[in-house]
Motif scaffolding. Structure first.
Motif, PDB file in Angstrom:
ATOM      1  N   LEU A  30     -76.901   6.507  55.103  1.00 55.10           N
ATOM      2  CA  LEU A  30     -76.983   7.949  54.889  1.00 55.10           C
ATOM      3  C   LEU A  30     -77.180   8.350  56.392  1.00 55.10           C
ATOM      4  CD1 LEU A  30     -76.985  10.487  53.131  1.00 55.10           C
ATOM      5  CD2 LEU A  30     -79.407  10.220  52.826  1.00 55.10           C
ATOM      6  N   PHE A  31     -78.201   8.058  56.951  1.00 56.71           N
ATOM      7  CA  PHE A  31     -78.759   8.598  58.261  1.00 56.71           C
ATOM      8  C   PHE A  31     -77.648   8.271  59.607  1.00 56.71           C
ATOM      9  CE2 PHE A  31     -82.548   8.974  55.842  1.00 56.71           C
ATOM     10  CZ  PHE A  31     -82.845  10.230  56.099  1.00 56.71           C
ATOM     11  N   THR A  32     -76.901   7.242  59.236  1.00 55.31           N
ATOM     12  CA  THR A  32     -76.002   7.000  60.273  1.00 55.31           C
ATOM     13  C   THR A  32     -74.415   7.564  60.253  1.00 55.31           C
ATOM     14  OG1 THR A  32     -75.193   5.009  59.011  1.00 55.31           O
ATOM     15  CG2 THR A  32     -76.944   4.712  60.318  1.00 55.31           C
ATOM     16  N   TRP A  33     -74.291   8.447  59.220  1.00 53.47           N
ATOM     17  CA  TRP A  33     -73.019   9.352  58.958  1.00 53.47           C
ATOM     18  C   TRP A  33     -72.962  10.175  60.048  1.00 53.47           C
ATOM     19  CZ3 TRP A  33     -74.243  10.760  53.428  1.00 53.47           C
ATOM     20  CH2 TRP A  33     -73.890   9.644  52.670  1.00 53.47           C
ATOM     21  N   THR A  34     -71.852  10.363  60.866  1.00 56.31           N
ATOM     22  CA  THR A  34     -71.428  11.308  61.797  1.00 56.31           C
ATOM     23  C   THR A  34     -71.309  12.641  61.246  1.00 56.31           C
ATOM     24  OG1 THR A  34     -70.278   9.533  62.980  1.00 56.31           O
ATOM     25  CG2 THR A  34     -69.832  11.803  63.819  1.00 56.31           C
ATOM     26  N   ASN A  35     -72.014  13.619  62.031  1.00 56.37           N
ATOM     27  CA  ASN A  35     -71.600  14.987  61.642  1.00 56.37           C
ATOM     28  C   ASN A  35     -70.160  15.190  61.362  1.00 56.37           C
ATOM     29  OD1 ASN A  35     -71.404  17.947  61.311  1.00 56.37           O
ATOM     30  ND2 ASN A  35     -73.255  17.973  62.769  1.00 56.37           N
ATOM     31  N   PRO A  36     -69.758  15.776  60.034  1.00 56.50           N
ATOM     32  CA  PRO A  36     -68.297  16.081  59.768  1.00 56.50           C
ATOM     33  C   PRO A  36     -67.820  16.979  60.661  1.00 56.50           C
ATOM     34  CG  PRO A  36     -70.015  16.941  58.047  1.00 56.50           C
ATOM     35  CD  PRO A  36     -70.585  16.064  59.013  1.00 56.50           C
ATOM     36  N   VAL A  37     -68.817  18.085  61.270  1.00 55.95           N
ATOM     37  CA  VAL A  37     -67.926  19.267  61.900  1.00 55.95           C
ATOM     38  C   VAL A  37     -67.774  18.485  63.406  1.00 55.95           C
ATOM     39  CG1 VAL A  37     -68.486  21.141  63.149  1.00 55.95           C
ATOM     40  CG2 VAL A  37     -69.405  20.812  60.864  1.00 55.95           C
ATOM     41  N   GLN A  39     -70.054  13.201  53.233  1.00 48.86           N
ATOM     42  CA  GLN A  39     -70.147  14.101  54.566  1.00 48.86           C
ATOM     43  C   GLN A  39     -69.136  15.440  54.006  1.00 48.86           C
ATOM     44  OE1 GLN A  39     -67.807  10.712  56.597  1.00 48.86           O
ATOM     45  NE2 GLN A  39     -69.182  11.246  58.292  1.00 48.86           N
ATOM     46  N   VAL A  40     -68.325  15.409  53.333  1.00 48.73           N
ATOM     47  CA  VAL A  40     -67.543  16.608  52.449  1.00 48.73           C
ATOM     48  C   VAL A  40     -68.515  17.616  51.874  1.00 48.73           C
ATOM     49  CG1 VAL A  40     -65.953  17.470  50.951  1.00 48.73           C
ATOM     50  CG2 VAL A  40     -65.370  15.546  52.169  1.00 48.73           C
ATOM     51  N   LYS A  74     -72.365  23.570  55.240  1.00 48.81           N
ATOM     52  CA  LYS A  74     -71.877  24.457  56.440  1.00 48.81           C
ATOM     53  C   LYS A  74     -70.832  25.737  56.525  1.00 48.81           C
ATOM     54  CE  LYS A  74     -73.289  20.310  59.098  1.00 48.81           C
ATOM     55  NZ  LYS A  74     -74.525  20.867  59.756  1.00 48.81           N
ATOM     56  N   LEU A  75     -70.201  25.331  55.587  1.00 45.90           N
ATOM     57  CA  LEU A  75     -68.948  26.611  55.537  1.00 45.90           C
ATOM     58  C   LEU A  75     -69.626  27.521  54.735  1.00 45.90           C
ATOM     59  CD1 LEU A  75     -65.894  24.402  55.289  1.00 45.90           C
ATOM     60  CD2 LEU A  75     -66.543  25.479  57.302  1.00 45.90           C
ATOM     61  N   GLY A  76     -70.469  27.306  53.896  1.00 44.69           N
ATOM     62  CA  GLY A  76     -71.152  28.667  53.193  1.00 44.69           C
ATOM     63  C   GLY A  76     -70.285  28.786  51.861  1.00 44.69           C
ATOM     64  N   GLU A  77     -70.603  27.974  50.933  1.00 48.10           N
ATOM     65  CA  GLU A  77     -69.935  28.029  49.618  1.00 48.10           C
ATOM     66  C   GLU A  77     -70.637  29.350  49.042  1.00 48.10           C
ATOM     67  OE1 GLU A  77     -70.280  25.994  45.401  1.00 48.10           O
ATOM     68  OE2 GLU A  77     -71.184  24.983  46.800  1.00 48.10           O
ATOM     69  N   LYS A  78     -69.520  30.019  48.380  1.00 51.31           N
ATOM     70  CA  LYS A  78     -69.989  31.221  47.790  1.00 51.31           C
ATOM     71  C   LYS A  78     -69.147  31.494  46.293  1.00 51.31           C
ATOM     72  CE  LYS A  78     -71.799  33.865  51.766  1.00 51.31           C
ATOM     73  NZ  LYS A  78     -71.911  35.193  52.414  1.00 51.31           N
ATOM     74  N   VAL A  97     -64.836  28.068  49.177  1.00 50.75           N
ATOM     75  CA  VAL A  97     -65.174  27.582  50.386  1.00 50.75           C
ATOM     76  C   VAL A  97     -64.377  28.637  51.599  1.00 50.75           C
ATOM     77  CG1 VAL A  97     -64.897  26.010  52.462  1.00 50.75           C
ATOM     78  CG2 VAL A  97     -65.580  25.328  50.009  1.00 50.75           C
ATOM     79  N   ASP A  98     -65.250  29.356  52.369  1.00 49.15           N
ATOM     80  CA  ASP A  98     -64.613  30.300  53.556  1.00 49.15           C
ATOM     81  C   ASP A  98     -64.824  29.911  54.859  1.00 49.15           C
ATOM     82  OD1 ASP A  98     -63.791  32.660  54.569  1.00 49.15           O
ATOM     83  OD2 ASP A  98     -65.295  33.935  53.786  1.00 49.15           O
ATOM     84  N   PHE A  99     -63.676  29.803  55.384  1.00 44.45           N
ATOM     85  CA  PHE A  99     -63.833  29.155  56.751  1.00 44.45           C
ATOM     86  C   PHE A  99     -62.961  30.214  58.039  1.00 44.45           C
ATOM     87  CE2 PHE A  99     -60.711  26.556  54.304  1.00 44.45           C
ATOM     88  CZ  PHE A  99     -59.604  27.192  54.612  1.00 44.45           C
ATOM     89  N   SER A 100     -63.099  31.491  57.359  1.00 46.98           N
ATOM     90  CA  SER A 100     -62.528  32.715  57.892  1.00 46.98           C
ATOM     91  C   SER A 100     -63.498  32.822  59.223  1.00 46.98           C
ATOM     92  CB  SER A 100     -62.207  33.708  57.091  1.00 46.98           C
ATOM     93  OG  SER A 100     -63.717  34.357  56.616  1.00 46.98           O
ATOM     94  N   PHE A 101     -64.579  32.472  59.078  1.00 47.01           N
ATOM     95  CA  PHE A 101     -65.622  32.754  60.429  1.00 47.01           C
ATOM     96  C   PHE A 101     -65.356  32.101  61.477  1.00 47.01           C
ATOM     97  CE2 PHE A 101     -67.260  29.149  58.231  1.00 47.01           C
ATOM     98  CZ  PHE A 101     -67.973  28.415  59.437  1.00 47.01           C
ATOM     99  N   LEU A 102     -64.333  31.124  61.386  1.00 44.17           N
ATOM    100  CA  LEU A 102     -63.843  30.281  62.485  1.00 44.17           C
ATOM    101  C   LEU A 102     -62.629  30.967  63.178  1.00 44.17           C
ATOM    102  CD1 LEU A 102     -63.932  26.790  60.806  1.00 44.17           C
ATOM    103  CD2 LEU A 102     -65.608  27.374  62.493  1.00 44.17           C
ATOM    104  N   LYS A 103     -62.479  32.094  62.736  1.00 45.43           N
ATOM    105  CA  LYS A 103     -61.185  32.732  63.292  1.00 45.43           C
ATOM    106  C   LYS A 103     -61.076  32.889  64.841  1.00 45.43           C
ATOM    107  CE  LYS A 103     -58.213  36.333  61.509  1.00 45.43           C
ATOM    108  NZ  LYS A 103     -57.999  37.608  60.696  1.00 45.43           N
ATOM    109  N   MET A 104     -62.337  33.184  65.361  1.00 49.83           N
ATOM    110  CA  MET A 104     -62.276  33.419  66.803  1.00 49.83           C
ATOM    111  C   MET A 104     -62.515  32.000  67.473  1.00 49.83           C
ATOM    112  SD  MET A 104     -61.593  36.482  66.957  1.00 49.83           S
ATOM    113  CE  MET A 104     -61.756  36.826  68.604  1.00 49.83           C
ATOM    114  N   THR A 105     -62.748  30.851  66.674  1.00 51.03           N
ATOM    115  CA  THR A 105     -62.983  29.511  67.470  1.00 51.03           C
ATOM    116  C   THR A 105     -61.722  29.066  67.871  1.00 51.03           C
ATOM    117  OG1 THR A 105     -64.854  29.417  65.975  1.00 51.03           O
ATOM    118  CG2 THR A 105     -63.968  27.400  67.306  1.00 51.03           C
ATOM    119  N   ARG A 106     -61.608  28.724  69.106  1.00 53.14           N
ATOM    120  CA  ARG A 106     -60.319  27.950  69.419  1.00 53.14           C
ATOM    121  C   ARG A 106     -60.467  27.015  70.455  1.00 53.14           C
ATOM    122  NH1 ARG A 106     -56.381  29.624  66.079  1.00 53.14           N
ATOM    123  NH2 ARG A 106     -56.555  32.047  65.792  1.00 53.14           N
TER     124      ARG A 106
END
Length: 486
Positions: A404-411, A461-462, A468-472, A476-485
């Motif tokens: 469990l602790f050896t998993w890579t951060n999915p992000v 990891q999913v 992290k993406l903030g389930e509401k 799942v909403d990933f619109s906050f990543l709009k400015m991430t390039r």
């Protein structure tokens, strides 16, 4: 002495009297005299509905609300803030600064403000003509039946408020009677009502169910933390058998027990609208679980069911599991804090495997200690149903915890893939959605992530990624990543 007319108030109020108003919401004669001695202005406590909303009003002489305007030629011009301040002055309460600052917002949270019935009355007066507030939170304010009367009379004129929370206000039987009368004739826009913790008993349940048998406007109703017993279960079952509007019902932390839940299920079998039901903390045991199993065999509309902490053992769970072999609608099943063993958990997930049309996405058995063998079986189930996630307590093996602790951060994995392919992280997520939109249902997102072959990622990891993406509200909403390039 003569009081000069106030040009900001309708002519109907210039004489300082309001003649046809019920005493619960309007100021009585003694209040008016007192107010006149302290001010040269008379508060106009009513306002008409916004002109944009068309609705035929009853004649003045037959009206039972004081929230009408006699003079339709002159529109109410007093500002929202001024109206509220004058209302507070006349009912003798201190204005709430938060309300003044936010009365033009869509969401107002006045929980735990100690408003009392008079403070609630002032709020109700100010909201009569308000067109911006959509959600009103008034939990734990000791508003009592007097305050709830002010609110329902406001709702007869306000066509914009959609959600109201009046939980923990000790409304009791009289408050239930006022609310049920309103619900029977509800023409407002209100669709969500939270009534948790109001000391409602069997008689209150009967009143609500009579009203909701004909009211299809209310979509979400919270009656948790009350004192409903087996008789209330009968009333609720009868209501659910004919109601075609209610979509979400919270009955957690009541006292329905076996007879109440069995009676409830009798009506739930034929219900065609309810999607979300919370029955946690009702102690109905295996007999109640068996009745719910029968519901799941016949009902094809329920998508969310919370049965946490109901003393359901493997025996009761087996009845639910057999029903899940046929059910094609349920997506979320919560069984936390039931005395279920790993054997029962295996039976549960195998029932999902046997049903190729199962839509199950989330199962919560987070108090159940499982083995590596269970995890292997679950891997096989998830291969058939990649949208499924099962939350259990832990695995009885140190190697599993070490993994469990050896998993890579999915992000980080997704970011690395995006960098290598010169795309943005947002572009990666949008590629998962056939519509290209930036929101996805949780189950569809989980399935897409498991089935995609661009980034190696497992279901654990999913799960972290979804957090992290903030389930509401199941999305799942990933619109906050709009400015991430990249």
């Amino acid at each position: 002495r003569h009081i000069p007319p106030n040009p900001t108030l309708p002519r109907a109020c210039w004489d300082g009297t309001i003649t046809t108003i019920p005493p619960k919401i309007c100021l009585d004669e003694s209040d008016s005299v007192s107010a006149l001695q302290s001010s040269n202005e008379t508060l106009y406590c009513e306002a008409e509905a916004p002109v944009a909303v068309e609705k035929e009003k009853p004649a003045r002489e037959s009206s039972e609300t004081d929230l009408e305007i006699e003079d339709t030629e002159k529109f109410f011009t007093t500002g929202q803030k001024e109206l509220y301040l004058e209302a507070c002055k006349l009912v003798g309460v201190v204005p709430v600064s938060y309300f003044i600052r936010n009365m033009e917002e869509s969401y107002i949270n006045l929980n735990h403000h100690g408003l009392g019935p008079n403070g609630t009355k002032a709020i109700a007066i100010a909201l009569v003509s308000n067109t911006t507030v959509l959600t009103l939170e008034l939990a734990d304010n000791c508003i009592t039946e007097e305050g709830i009367l002010s609110l329902v009379e406001m709702l007869q004129e306000n066509y914009y408020l959609q959600e109201m929370n009046v939980s923990d206000n000790d409304l009791g039987l009289e408050g239930a009677r006022i609310l049920s009368e309103f619900l029977q004739n509800n023409t407002s826009s209100l669709f969500s009502l939270q009534l948790s913790g109001n000391n409602f008993k069997e008689e209150s349940a009967e009143l609500f169910c009579q009203a909701l048998s004909n009211n299809y406007r209310i979509k979400s109703l919270d009656l948790s933390h009350n004192k409903f017993c087996d008789k209330a279960g009968e009333y609720l079952g009868q209501m659910l058998a004919i109601n075609v509007g209610l979509q979400s019902l919270d009955l957690s932390w009541n006292h329905l027990y076996i007879r109440g839940v069995v009676a409830l299920c009798n009506g739930l079998r034929s219900n065609v609208s309810l999607k979300k039901l919370d029955l946690s903390m009702n102690s109905f045991g295996n007999e109640g679980a068996a009745a719910l199993g029968e519901v799941l065999r016949l009902n094809s509309y329920l998508t969310y069911l919370d049965l946490s902490s109901n003393n359901i053992t493997n025996d009761g769970l087996s009845k639910i599991s057999r029903a899940l072999e046929l059910n094609e609608s349920l997506k979320v099943l919560k069984l936390f804090l039931n005395p279920i063993s790993m054997d029962g958990a295996v039976l549960l997930i195998l029932s999902i495997k046997r049903n190729p049309k199962s839509r199950m996405e989330d199962i919560d058995i987070s108090n159940v200690l499982v083995s590596e063998q269970f995890v292997k079986i679950l891997d096989g189930v998830c291969a058939i149903h990649p949208q499924l996630d099962v939350i259990y307590k832990s695995v009885q093996a140190p190697s599993a915890k070490k993994t469990l602790f050896t998993w890579t951060n999915p992000v980080k994995l997704i970011q690395s893939y995006a960098d290598q392919n010169k795309i943005s992280v947002l572009d990666f997520f949008r590629s998962l959605n056939p519509s290209g939109e930036m929101m996805m249902p949780v189950g569809e997102f989980r399935k897409a992530m498991i089935q995609q072959n661009k980034v190696p990622i497992n279901r654990y990891q999913v799960r972290e990624l979804i957090k992290k993406l903030g389930e509401k509200t199941g999305m799942v909403d990933f619109s906050f990543l709009k400015m991430t390039r990249s």
